[in-house]
Design a protein around this motif. Sequence first.
Motif, short mmCIF file in Angstrom:
data_model
loop_
_atom_site.label_atom_id
_atom_site.label_comp_id
_atom_site.label_asym_id
_atom_site.label_seq_id
_atom_site.Cartn_x
_atom_site.Cartn_y
_atom_site.Cartn_z
N LYS A 4 0.84 -1.20 0.00
CA LYS A 4 0.00 0.00 0.00
C LYS A 4 0.88 1.25 0.00
CE LYS A 4 -3.50 0.58 2.39
NZ LYS A 4 -4.82 0.92 2.13
N LYS A 5 0.39 2.28 -0.68
CA LYS A 5 1.14 3.52 -0.78
C LYS A 5 0.75 4.53 0.28
CE LYS A 5 1.85 3.14 -5.74
NZ LYS A 5 3.21 2.70 -5.74
N ASP A 6 -0.41 4.32 0.93
CA ASP A 6 -0.83 5.24 1.99
C ASP A 6 -1.71 4.47 2.98
OD1 ASP A 6 -3.42 5.04 0.90
OD2 ASP A 6 -3.14 6.83 -0.30
N TYR A 7 -2.17 5.18 4.01
CA TYR A 7 -2.97 4.56 5.06
C TYR A 7 -4.47 4.70 4.84
CZ TYR A 7 1.26 3.98 7.80
OH TYR A 7 2.49 3.60 8.23
N LEU A 8 -4.87 5.39 3.81
CA LEU A 8 -6.30 5.59 3.57
C LEU A 8 -6.88 4.38 2.85
CD1 LEU A 8 -6.18 9.31 2.49
CD2 LEU A 8 -6.85 8.38 4.69
N LYS A 9 -8.08 4.02 3.24
CA LYS A 9 -8.72 2.85 2.66
C LYS A 9 -9.89 3.22 1.77
CE LYS A 9 -7.43 -0.10 6.45
NZ LYS A 9 -7.83 -1.00 7.49
N GLY A 10 -9.88 4.42 1.22
CA GLY A 10 -10.93 4.84 0.32
C GLY A 10 -12.05 5.62 0.99
N GLN A 11 -12.15 5.52 2.32
CA GLN A 11 -13.20 6.28 3.00
C GLN A 11 -12.57 7.55 3.56
OE1 GLN A 11 -12.70 2.96 4.56
NE2 GLN A 11 -12.11 3.38 6.64
N PHE A 12 -13.18 8.66 3.29
CA PHE A 12 -12.62 9.93 3.73
C PHE A 12 -13.41 10.53 4.89
CE2 PHE A 12 -10.81 9.51 -0.47
CZ PHE A 12 -9.50 9.84 -0.23
N ILE A 19 -5.78 6.45 9.46
CA ILE A 19 -4.33 6.68 9.36
C ILE A 19 -3.65 6.31 10.67
CG2 ILE A 19 -2.56 8.47 9.13
CD1 ILE A 19 -4.48 9.88 7.15
N ILE A 20 -4.23 6.71 11.78
CA ILE A 20 -3.63 6.40 13.08
C ILE A 20 -3.59 4.89 13.31
CG2 ILE A 20 -3.95 6.62 15.57
CD1 ILE A 20 -4.99 9.45 15.03
N LYS A 21 -4.67 4.22 12.96
CA LYS A 21 -4.72 2.77 13.12
C LYS A 21 -3.64 2.10 12.26
CE LYS A 21 -7.84 -1.16 12.77
NZ LYS A 21 -9.17 -1.62 12.38
N GLY A 22 -3.48 2.56 11.03
CA GLY A 22 -2.49 1.98 10.13
C GLY A 22 -1.07 2.21 10.60
N ILE A 23 -0.77 3.42 11.02
CA ILE A 23 0.61 3.70 11.46
C ILE A 23 0.90 3.01 12.80
CG2 ILE A 23 0.25 5.88 12.69
CD1 ILE A 23 2.82 6.84 11.18
N LYS A 81 4.22 6.58 3.72
CA LYS A 81 2.78 6.37 3.69
C LYS A 81 2.03 7.47 4.44
CE LYS A 81 1.76 2.01 4.73
NZ LYS A 81 1.84 0.58 5.10
N LEU A 82 2.59 7.96 5.54
CA LEU A 82 1.95 9.04 6.28
C LEU A 82 1.93 10.31 5.45
CD1 LEU A 82 0.68 10.11 8.92
CD2 LEU A 82 3.00 10.73 9.64
N LEU A 83 3.05 10.64 4.82
CA LEU A 83 3.09 11.86 4.00
C LEU A 83 2.14 11.78 2.81
CD1 LEU A 83 6.91 12.68 4.09
CD2 LEU A 83 5.06 13.78 5.37
N GLU A 84 2.06 10.62 2.19
CA GLU A 84 1.14 10.46 1.06
C GLU A 84 -0.32 10.52 1.52
OE1 GLU A 84 2.07 7.17 -1.49
OE2 GLU A 84 4.18 7.74 -1.59
N SER A 85 -0.59 10.01 2.71
CA SER A 85 -1.95 10.07 3.25
C SER A 85 -2.32 11.50 3.62
CB SER A 85 -2.09 9.18 4.48
OG SER A 85 -1.87 7.84 4.15
N MET A 86 -1.38 12.21 4.24
CA MET A 86 -1.65 13.58 4.67
C MET A 86 -1.84 14.51 3.47
SD MET A 86 0.75 14.04 8.04
CE MET A 86 0.28 15.74 8.30
N ALA A 87 -1.25 14.19 2.35
CA ALA A 87 -1.41 15.02 1.16
C ALA A 87 -2.86 15.01 0.67
CB ALA A 87 -0.48 14.55 0.05
N GLN A 88 -3.61 13.99 1.03
CA GLN A 88 -5.00 13.87 0.59
C GLN A 88 -5.99 14.43 1.61
OE1 GLN A 88 -5.78 9.79 -0.58
NE2 GLN A 88 -3.65 9.52 -1.18
#
Length: 177
Positions: A4-12, A19-23, A81-88
């Motif tokens: 996976k490239k980020d921590y988001l699972k499609g739900q915003f 993200i917290i759960k993933g990290i 992954k955190l930086l890519e998630s935070m960009a969204q």
Amino acid sequence: MAQKKDYLKGQFDNAVPSIIKGIDRDVERGEDALMLGLGIVMLSSTFAPVAPPSILLPLVALTFAISAGFARINYHNMERKLLESMAQLEGHEKIILYPIAAVFVDYPMHSLAESFNPLKNLKRTWKSALGGILINPLWMPIFYVMGMQIIEEKNLGILNRAIIGVEQKISSLSSLV
């Protein structure tokens, strides 16, 4: 298996908890790798009666190097992954995650090539050489990679405390609502 490239699972709608759960899961994975390496090293003394030190001690150093190396790769992947998630995310969501992102800025980890280079880590090299002189020269590589292991544990502990702080902030904010 694709990584996976980020921590988001499609739900915003609940991106920050996702993200917290993933990290948090990735931090636990890094801690588990370090503990597995340490456990294997602790069990290595059971082979002392049958394996000479010239075989056993390099294997101990290799075990520390593999576990610290995996933890370092995991740390870099968490940062990416955190930086890519935070960009969204939107601005107020980024503010909530800022303490976690700040850990990666305040405690940057160098590449594995730089960490294994004794000329770029003179303090660790000096300490391992001193330990080798005091105990046994075969222990010098063990002390060197044990220093890497200690740094990995320290950074994962700092990251874990930041995650706990953000989780507490989120739970206190949700109790106010």
